[in-house]
Design a protein around this motif. Sequence first.
Motif, PDB file in Angstrom:
ATOM      1  N   LEU A 185       3.596 -17.065 -57.776  1.00  0.00           N
ATOM      2  CA  LEU A 185       3.065 -17.768 -58.934  1.00  0.00           C
ATOM      3  C   LEU A 185       3.673 -17.138 -60.179  1.00  0.00           C
ATOM      4  O   LEU A 185       3.752 -15.915 -60.278  1.00  0.00           O
ATOM      5  CB  LEU A 185       1.550 -17.642 -58.972  1.00  0.00           C
ATOM      6  N   LEU A 197       3.734 -17.181 -64.479  1.00  0.00           N
ATOM      7  CA  LEU A 197       3.222 -17.613 -65.786  1.00  0.00           C
ATOM      8  C   LEU A 197       4.269 -17.318 -66.846  1.00  0.00           C
ATOM      9  O   LEU A 197       4.891 -16.264 -66.816  1.00  0.00           O
ATOM     10  CB  LEU A 197       1.966 -16.833 -66.184  1.00  0.00           C
ATOM     11  N   THR A 198       4.430 -18.257 -67.787  1.00  0.00           N
ATOM     12  CA  THR A 198       5.341 -18.004 -68.901  1.00  0.00           C
ATOM     13  C   THR A 198       4.528 -17.879 -70.177  1.00  0.00           C
ATOM     14  O   THR A 198       3.412 -18.388 -70.273  1.00  0.00           O
ATOM     15  CB  THR A 198       6.335 -19.154 -69.112  1.00  0.00           C
ATOM     16  N   MET A 241       0.503 -26.332 -63.607  1.00  0.00           N
ATOM     17  CA  MET A 241      -0.380 -26.406 -64.767  1.00  0.00           C
ATOM     18  C   MET A 241       0.508 -26.060 -65.957  1.00  0.00           C
ATOM     19  O   MET A 241       1.595 -25.534 -65.768  1.00  0.00           O
ATOM     20  CB  MET A 241      -1.495 -25.341 -64.687  1.00  0.00           C
ATOM     21  N   PRO A 242       0.051 -26.339 -67.181  1.00  0.00           N
ATOM     22  CA  PRO A 242       0.878 -25.901 -68.317  1.00  0.00           C
ATOM     23  C   PRO A 242       1.147 -24.393 -68.227  1.00  0.00           C
ATOM     24  O   PRO A 242       0.234 -23.607 -67.962  1.00  0.00           O
ATOM     25  CB  PRO A 242       0.008 -26.235 -69.530  1.00  0.00           C
ATOM     26  N   ARG A 243       2.401 -24.014 -68.374  1.00  0.00           N
ATOM     27  CA  ARG A 243       2.825 -22.606 -68.381  1.00  0.00           C
ATOM     28  C   ARG A 243       2.638 -21.912 -67.034  1.00  0.00           C
ATOM     29  O   ARG A 243       2.798 -20.696 -66.958  1.00  0.00           O
ATOM     30  CB  ARG A 243       2.105 -21.809 -69.493  1.00  0.00           C
ATOM     31  N   THR A 244       2.295 -22.661 -65.996  1.00  0.00           N
ATOM     32  CA  THR A 244       2.035 -22.060 -64.687  1.00  0.00           C
ATOM     33  C   THR A 244       2.908 -22.740 -63.627  1.00  0.00           C
ATOM     34  O   THR A 244       2.831 -23.955 -63.460  1.00  0.00           O
ATOM     35  CB  THR A 244       0.549 -22.226 -64.315  1.00  0.00           C
ATOM     36  N   LEU A 258      -4.445 -26.337 -54.788  1.00  0.00           N
ATOM     37  CA  LEU A 258      -3.148 -25.867 -55.277  1.00  0.00           C
ATOM     38  C   LEU A 258      -2.021 -26.468 -54.437  1.00  0.00           C
ATOM     39  O   LEU A 258      -0.982 -26.871 -54.960  1.00  0.00           O
ATOM     40  CB  LEU A 258      -3.080 -24.343 -55.258  1.00  0.00           C
TER      41      LEU A 258
END
Lengths: 261, 261
Positions: free
Chosen positions: B113, B115-116, B134-137, B162
């Motif tokens: 996973l 994240l940004t 998901m946003p940014r994920t 997920l």
Amino acid sequence: MPSDVTAPTVAAFAGLGGQRVWSLMISLFGDLAQGKDDAIDGPVLSAIMALLGVRPEANRVALHRLRNDGWLQSHKVGRISQHSLTPQGRAESAAASPRIYAAPPDLSDDWQLVLTEANGAEDRLREAGFIAVMPRTFVGHGKAKAPEDCVALPGTTPPEWLRRAVEPTSLKEDYEALHRALLSIQTTLPKAEALSPLDIAVLRCLIVHNWRRLVLKHPALPGGLIRADWAGYRCHLLVDDLLAHYPRPTLSDVAKASAPS
Amino acid sequence: MPSDVTAPTVAAFAGLGGQRVWSLMISLFGDLAQGKDDAIDGPVLSAIMALLGVRPEANRVALHRLRNDGWLQSHKVGRISQHSLTPQGRAESAAASPRIYAAPPDLSDDWQLVLTEANGAEDRLREAGFIAVMPRTFVGHGKAKAPEDCVALPGTTPPEWLRRAVEPTSLKEDYEALHRALLSIQTTLPKAEALSPLDIAVLRCLIVHNWRRLVLKHPALPGGLIRADWAGYRCHLLVDDLLAHYPRPTLSDVAKASAPS
């Protein structure tokens, strides 16, 4: 009648706000008289509050309020009053103490990242002490238990932006101001041996009170996500160091030190 | 002139859409003639396309278009034309082949996973094959390399939601339709020994073509996040099984089989 020792400390904390007398008194009882049979004599309490810069009328108003709120109780013993925490006040103090007196976290502590489904477990995660860093994305201590049906992944070394995302931004300036105050007293205070038990009671009340009003406003950050430079962490190190170097005096020693000579 | 064998297969795939002739021809050359010195004689190509239900004029138009696009080249050898991939066409076929012919993923494969930071590395992550859930994920294969400054965490057993979030929802019905078609031919096709090399060339072209047009529309899902019931995965199992049971014939065997008897 501030002493030579407590006056600079009172002054160092004076600008931080949140110095309401009833709240200071909660911090004082929580630190000094949380034991089941602990009570503070009226004259001793007056002496402490006077050193904290509180006028007698404000002291009486705060006592009245805390008795009405069921936090404190007072009993006459001969000509003096003895003040103590009610069972409720003691329970609430005890509930807050683990956060207030916790050792500073280890910056290599485990942490975890938790994702929830849309419209999922956000409230339950917050109640369990998890911290939202993005919508549907939380972090928590490595050992915290995430609700079932979440994605819970053990953390690795986090980037700087994630560490910052975890910090309570609304408390940034408050923590920085507290850090400056703690640093200034740490570098100027005499050693504990040179202080009276009364001075130490006052000093500890100020430290605990100003720390408490910030640390209880946000969940504990997982150690593995804390920036070593975060003011909240720097405060924690100083609070821990100061409370260790100025150990809690016994109530009887404080009473002796406050007796008119 | 569809044969007894290929007619039901052509019919099974006919309803799926995306059967443009030039595109079918790309699938055919990619499967049958991707080698550097491979060429398909005009009469052999005509025989295959006829079995695929393509009229001669449509065949000629597609050849013309693919030559114009620099994908195919044709050379006269005596009275017949030989058609082959250009270096560019061969390079593009080779680039797509790893996805098209990949073995089905192991459902216990590692995933990660990522994240940004806000306004961060979204485009670079997509280009590197990561999938936004998901946003940014994002999620990706365990061994994929996330851009620096992202949070990249090794995955654990994921919840159902997920797994579903990773699936390309816009292709849901297409994959389900392809799965039905593949299943129907798998249960009705004679064994490879009973088919001519020409029939097998046609069969493989249909399988590869219909699989290719879906699988190349989305990044490969990390095995550890795939639902065993996802139609895209069920298709992958069937495609892999069918291509293994009907191995690629040599061009000369196809040519022999297409020669008028």
